[in-house]
Design an enzyme around this catalytic site. Structure first.
Site, PDB file in Angstrom:
ATOM      1  N   TYR A 126      -2.531  -1.676  10.401  1.00 30.69           N
ATOM      2  CA  TYR A 126      -2.678  -2.420   9.135  1.00 30.69           C
ATOM      3  C   TYR A 126      -1.545  -2.048   8.176  1.00 30.69           C
ATOM      4  O   TYR A 126      -0.864  -2.913   7.624  1.00 30.69           O
ATOM      5  CB  TYR A 126      -4.050  -2.134   8.499  1.00 30.69           C
ATOM      6  CG  TYR A 126      -4.017  -2.231   6.992  1.00 30.69           C
ATOM      7  CD1 TYR A 126      -3.807  -3.453   6.366  1.00 30.69           C
ATOM      8  CD2 TYR A 126      -4.156  -1.095   6.185  1.00 30.69           C
ATOM      9  CE1 TYR A 126      -3.733  -3.544   4.977  1.00 30.69           C
ATOM     10  CE2 TYR A 126      -4.081  -1.169   4.815  1.00 30.69           C
ATOM     11  CZ  TYR A 126      -3.869  -2.396   4.208  1.00 30.69           C
ATOM     12  OH  TYR A 126      -3.781  -2.473   2.842  1.00 30.69           O
ATOM     13  N   HIS A 127      -1.346  -0.729   7.980  1.00 32.08           N
ATOM     14  CA  HIS A 127      -0.311  -0.305   7.038  1.00 32.08           C
ATOM     15  C   HIS A 127       1.072  -0.754   7.514  1.00 32.08           C
ATOM     16  O   HIS A 127       1.957  -1.053   6.715  1.00 32.08           O
ATOM     17  CB  HIS A 127      -0.355   1.215   6.849  1.00 32.08           C
ATOM     18  CG  HIS A 127      -1.574   1.693   6.113  1.00 32.08           C
ATOM     19  ND1 HIS A 127      -2.683   2.202   6.753  1.00 32.08           N
ATOM     20  CD2 HIS A 127      -1.862   1.721   4.788  1.00 32.08           C
ATOM     21  CE1 HIS A 127      -3.597   2.519   5.853  1.00 32.08           C
ATOM     22  NE2 HIS A 127      -3.131   2.240   4.650  1.00 32.08           N
ATOM     23  N   THR A 145       0.830  -1.207   0.000  1.00 34.05           N
ATOM     24  CA  THR A 145       0.000   0.000   0.000  1.00 34.05           C
ATOM     25  C   THR A 145       0.861   1.252   0.000  1.00 34.05           C
ATOM     26  O   THR A 145       1.952   1.268   0.595  1.00 34.05           O
ATOM     27  CB  THR A 145      -0.935   0.011   1.229  1.00 34.05           C
ATOM     28  OG1 THR A 145      -1.382   1.352   1.447  1.00 34.05           O
ATOM     29  CG2 THR A 145      -0.248  -0.449   2.501  1.00 34.05           C
ATOM     30  N   LYS A 186       1.991  -4.099   6.362  1.00 34.24           N
ATOM     31  CA  LYS A 186       2.446  -4.114   4.962  1.00 34.24           C
ATOM     32  C   LYS A 186       3.936  -3.784   4.883  1.00 34.24           C
ATOM     33  O   LYS A 186       4.650  -4.310   4.039  1.00 34.24           O
ATOM     34  CB  LYS A 186       1.639  -3.105   4.138  1.00 34.24           C
ATOM     35  CG  LYS A 186       0.172  -3.451   4.002  1.00 34.24           C
ATOM     36  CD  LYS A 186      -0.029  -4.640   3.083  1.00 34.24           C
ATOM     37  CE  LYS A 186      -1.470  -4.807   2.689  1.00 34.24           C
ATOM     38  NZ  LYS A 186      -1.727  -6.029   1.916  1.00 34.24           N
ATOM     39  N   SER A 245      -1.145   3.516  10.340  1.00 32.76           N
ATOM     40  CA  SER A 245      -2.057   2.590  11.034  1.00 32.76           C
ATOM     41  C   SER A 245      -1.325   1.273  11.233  1.00 32.76           C
ATOM     42  O   SER A 245      -0.290   1.007  10.591  1.00 32.76           O
ATOM     43  CB  SER A 245      -3.339   2.339  10.234  1.00 32.76           C
ATOM     44  OG  SER A 245      -3.145   1.292   9.304  1.00 32.76           O
TER      45      SER A 245
END
Ligand SMILES: NC(=O)c1ccc[n+]([C@@H]2O[C@H](COP(=O)([O-])OP(=O)(O)OC[C@H]3O[C@@H](n4cnc5c(N)ncnc54)[C@H](O)[C@@H]3O)[C@@H](O)[C@H]2O)c1
Length: 395
Positions: free
Chosen positions: A195-196, A158, A199, A193
């Site tokens: 989530y990021h 991302t 990644k 975040s």
């Protein structure tokens, strides 16, 4: 026939990707554990329309086109579920022919928990996000290491990995001069975040695999995707991809259009100057396809920024308001206190020419494109539940 294995094949991007490759004559296998659907049910997020199961969709696709998409249902965070996809012990939940399709030439890895707000909802969701995302990636890297060193891995990362630095964002790498010497490193990452952040950790795992085991990896730094339709879904309504419009799983353009259709004010977080890169779902498919046709070399971690244009939140709200008002909706834009910890005004200048140089032809977010998105959402207006849009997740 080249074999493409799509992990996360029931998802917003996974299912359209499966049909896209199948239509072009590839041998396609999809794997999913229905995490996304189950999470939507558990959180009562609402979906714009019901979507048949992955098995039902593979069956419909076969009925309509004569083509086979093999389906595996299983949790890829379990090492053995992953390894069976490569060593031939796999059992297909749906297939015309149960014979093992063989080691894939390409793996497209979408199978992760993909939402920033979900990752910050509470400890349980944070823990799930970290464990699920990293285990799936690590399981995959070890399966490729042990059984399939020639397989090309296309991984969805991302743009959020980079954050919003005060310098230009390059495509993955940065040359640094330090005390008179130079070297090239992964571009600095600083996600907004959890989530990021998973990644970023995926990228590090893959970079390790590339350096140690000469794996072939393309890491696509994708921006938020919008859209519903692709050429393949036009064949039958039941082949349309899942569409969420809530704050947790709905991406911003899809969410704004839905809010406009039901007269729910467009919720701009704080000043609305947050700028990001966006792309149409049709361009995700093109990007993955050009990456598949031009694989990374052995021992190469190739990184592309997968966006086609940039917008601030205010610009997206204005465009949605303009198109919505013209279509007879009364669209209000409302700034709410920012629930996230992020810069509301910042420098943003990412490079993103690599994929276009390989042949991707962008679909831009014009008024016509947004009009078509409105048309589809309006058809399902009766299904939209206003009360599930806002979830109030804070960072
Ligand atoms: N949609 C976007 O705007 C966007 C933007 C940038 C990056 N991405 C990335 O692209 C990928 C696909 O995104 P999406 O929007 O299609 O998300 P999605 O949630 O719709 O698809 C991911 C799929 O993976 C499955 N999955 C998750 N964990 C799994 C596991 N352990 N075993 C088996 N299946 C599992 C889910 O059930 C889901 O169907 C994700 O990795 C996401 O982070 C998406």
């Amino acid at each position: 026939m080249s074999h493409v294995l799509i992990l996360g094949g029931d998802g917003y991007l996974g299912w359209p990707t499966a049909m896209y490759f199948s239509e072009r004559g590839y041998d396609v296998t999809v794997v999913d554990n229905y995490f996304r659907r189950n999470a939507c049910t558990a959180l009562d997020t609402g979906m714009l329309y019901p979507v048949p199961t992955l098995i039902e969709r593979a069956h419909i696709w076969h009925e309509k086109t004569g083509r086979e998409i093999k389906v595996v249902i299983g949790d890829l965070a379990e090492p053995d579920v992953m390894r069976r996809l490569f060593d031939g012990r796999v059992t297909y939940a749906w297939a015309v022919n149960q014979a093992f399709s063989g080691i894939p030439e390409t793996v497209v890895h979408y199978a992760e928990q993909p939402s920033a707000p979900y990752s910050l909802m509470n400890y349980e969701a944070a823990d799930f996000t970290v464990v699920n995302n990293l285990r799936v990636t690590n399981n995959l890297l070890w399966a490729i290491r042990d059984f399939a060193r020639d397989t090309h891995l296309i991984k969805l990362g991302t743009m959020g990995e980079y954050g919003t630095p005060n310098i230009d964002i390059e495509e993955g790498w940065l040359e640094i001069e330090h005390k008179g010497r130079k070297d090239t490193f992964l571009y600095p990452r600083q996600a907004g975040s959890l989530y990021h952040t998973t990644k970023i950790m995926d990228t590090d795992l893959m970079w390790f695999g590339v350096r140690m085991w000469d794996l072939k990896v393309t890491d696509l730094m994708q921006g938020p995707v919008y859209g519903i339709e692709t050429d393949e879904s036009a064949i039958d309504d039941r082949l349309k991809t899942i569409f969420n419009y809530d704050e947790i799983f709905g991406t911003i353009v899809n969410r704004f259009v839905t809010q406009a259709v039901v007269g729910y004010p467009l919720t701009v977080y704080g000043g609305g100057g947050q700028t990001r890169g966006y792309l149409n779902i049709r361009d995700t498919l093109q990007c993955v396809h050009v990456s598949e046709k031009n694989p990374a070399k052995s021992g190469e971690l190739r990184i592309f920024n997968q966006i086609m244009e940039t917008f601030s939140v205010n610009q997206l709200a204005e465009l949605t308001q303009k198109v919505g008002n013209r279509r007879g909706h009364e669209v209000e834009v409302k700034s709410i206190p920012n629930p996230r910890k992020e810069a509301e005004e910042h420098y943003y200048n990412p490079a993103y020419q690599g994929l276009q140089e390989m042949g991707v032809k962008p679909h831009y977010l014009t008024e016509e494109v947004m009009d078509r998105l409105f048309e589809v959402v309006e058809q399902y207006k009766g299904n939209i539940r206003k009360e599930v849009i806002f979830k109030g997740v804070k960072w």
